[in-house]
Scaffold this active site. Structure first.
Site, short mmCIF file in Angstrom:
data_model
loop_
_atom_site.label_atom_id
_atom_site.label_comp_id
_atom_site.label_asym_id
_atom_site.label_seq_id
_atom_site.Cartn_x
_atom_site.Cartn_y
_atom_site.Cartn_z
N LYS A 185 19.56 91.37 108.68
CA LYS A 185 19.99 89.97 108.58
C LYS A 185 18.82 89.22 107.95
O LYS A 185 17.95 88.69 108.64
CB LYS A 185 20.33 89.44 109.98
CG LYS A 185 21.03 88.09 109.96
CD LYS A 185 21.52 87.73 111.36
CE LYS A 185 21.95 86.30 111.48
NZ LYS A 185 23.17 85.95 110.76
C1 PLP Z 1 27.28 88.09 107.11
C2 PLP Z 1 27.55 88.08 108.57
N1 PLP Z 1 28.41 88.99 109.07
C3 PLP Z 1 28.68 89.02 110.39
C4 PLP Z 1 28.11 88.12 111.27
C5 PLP Z 1 28.43 88.19 112.73
O1 PLP Z 1 27.33 88.67 113.44
P1 PLP Z 1 27.09 88.23 114.94
O2 PLP Z 1 28.35 88.52 115.68
O3 PLP Z 1 25.97 89.09 115.39
O4 PLP Z 1 26.78 86.79 114.93
C6 PLP Z 1 27.22 87.17 110.78
C7 PLP Z 1 26.57 86.22 111.67
O5 PLP Z 1 25.41 86.29 111.87
C8 PLP Z 1 26.93 87.15 109.40
O6 PLP Z 1 26.10 86.24 108.89
#
Ligand code: PLP
Length: 327
Positions: A159
């Site tokens: 991320k």
């Molecule tokens: C590109 C992307 N996909 C999926 C998610 C969902 O991830 P999470 O459930 O850990 O927030 C996020 C959020 O952070 C995201 O930015």
């Protein structure tokens, strides 16, 4: 939603006033996107404020840093304690939690190694990301003309700030054309995810979601949905899904920390099912909201109460992040 501009931000070990939490314009992260970050939430439950799966979020932060050869100055335990300290210092009841580890100020070559690895934790109050109405009535989305990053280009298991350039293109295109969100395909044409949330599709009572090999961020909410769905006796399959799966779905929904669980009612102006939140989506939503609102037993141990005593010890990282319930 704009920031209130008050409160304290944790920066490299100190709590500083919101207005003073600044960095130099020559910081590496500004020019090259060299940051890794997290987005978690704390909820106001009847037992008090509780973070939701903070351990999994912090383990993913460390995974992201490792992929980018960054050595955070602070340990997992330090950051875990710092998040709790920052929530307490701001007397937050419910909030969004944004830890970020980034390359700071030293030189501005592409090589990030000479630059320090700085850390900050910001909190703010953030309600329903796509609006309260969306949680019940769903959102209208389009399939994006932008693809997710190809394998071996920008690693999607990390991320990282850089990946959100792609997310912004998806989001801006969708908004400009009157949609709430965009769903991106991977570079092979299979369904991937939204600009900041994972995707689920329901057909014939089976719940499908793209696998980690479809250029997704392995979401912590996605992992929670899979666990809740299995707890409720639903079949869940992680499979490569062709685009048209969306158009013939009985139900579809997004999952993510920001959107929580948000139904999708149309894709490319085609109604999903009967164009309303479906029963399986509602069951998963209820299961999720019951846990985060402290209405049912937290049998997975996802909540950690912030104002009572020391953090519980967490054991082991799930690698890649968010795969712990996938059995
Ligand atoms: C590109 C992307 N996909 C999926 C998610 C969902 O991830 P999470 O459930 O850990 O927030 C996020 C959020 O952070 C995201 O930015």
């Amino acid at each position: 939603m704009s920031f209130p501009g008050t409160g304290k931000i944790w920066m490299n070990g100190s709590l500083v006033e919101w207005a003073d939490a600044t960095i130099h314009v020559a910081s590496h992260v500004i020019h090259y996107g060299s940051g890794v970050f997290e987005g978690a939430r704390a909820y106001n439950t009847p037992r008090g404020t509780a973070t939701f799966r903070l351990d999994a979020h912090l383990h993913r932060l460390f995974d992201s840093a490792k992929i980018y050869r960054m050595e955070p100055t602070y340990s997992y335990a330090d950051l875990h304690a710092a998040v709790r300290e920052t929530i307490r210092a701001n007397e937050m009841k419910a909030c969004y939690i944004r830890p970020i580890v980034y390359r700071g100020y030293h030189t501005l070559g592409v090589n990030p190694f000479p630059c320090p690895v700085d850390t900050a934790i910001l909190l703010w109050e953030w309600g329903a990301y796509l609006g309260q109405d969306a949680l019940t009535n769903g959102v209208d989305v389009r399939v994006s003309s932008w693809s997710r990053a190809a394998p071996n280009t920008f690693p999607t298991l990390a991320k990282t700030s850089a990946n959100y350039a792609n997310s912004s293109l998806i989001k801006m295109e969708a908004i400009s054309e009157g949609y709430s969100e965009g769903i991106a395909l991977d570079t092979f044409g299979y369904l991937s995810e939204g600009s900041g949330q994972n995707l689920f599709v329901v057909r014939n009572d089976v719940i499908y979601t793209p696998p980690v090999t479809a250029s997704i961020l392995p979401g912590i909410t996605r992992d929670s949905v899979i666990a809740i769905a299995r707890d409720h006796g639903f079949k869940v399959r992680e499979e490569m899904l062709p685009r048209e799966t969306l158009y013939i779905a009985d139900e579809a929904f997004f999952a993510g920390t920001a959107v929580e669980i948000t139904p999708i009612r149309t894709v490319d102006k085609i109604s999903i099912g009967n164009g309303r939140r479906g029963p399986i989506t509602e069951a998963i939503q209820n299961g999720f909201f019951d846990i985060i609102n402290g209405r049912v037993e937290d049998k997975h141990g996802w909540l950690e109460y912030v104002y009572d005593g020391e953090p519980r010890q967490t054991v082991g990282a799930s690698t890649p992040a968010g795969t712990s319930a996938r059995t």
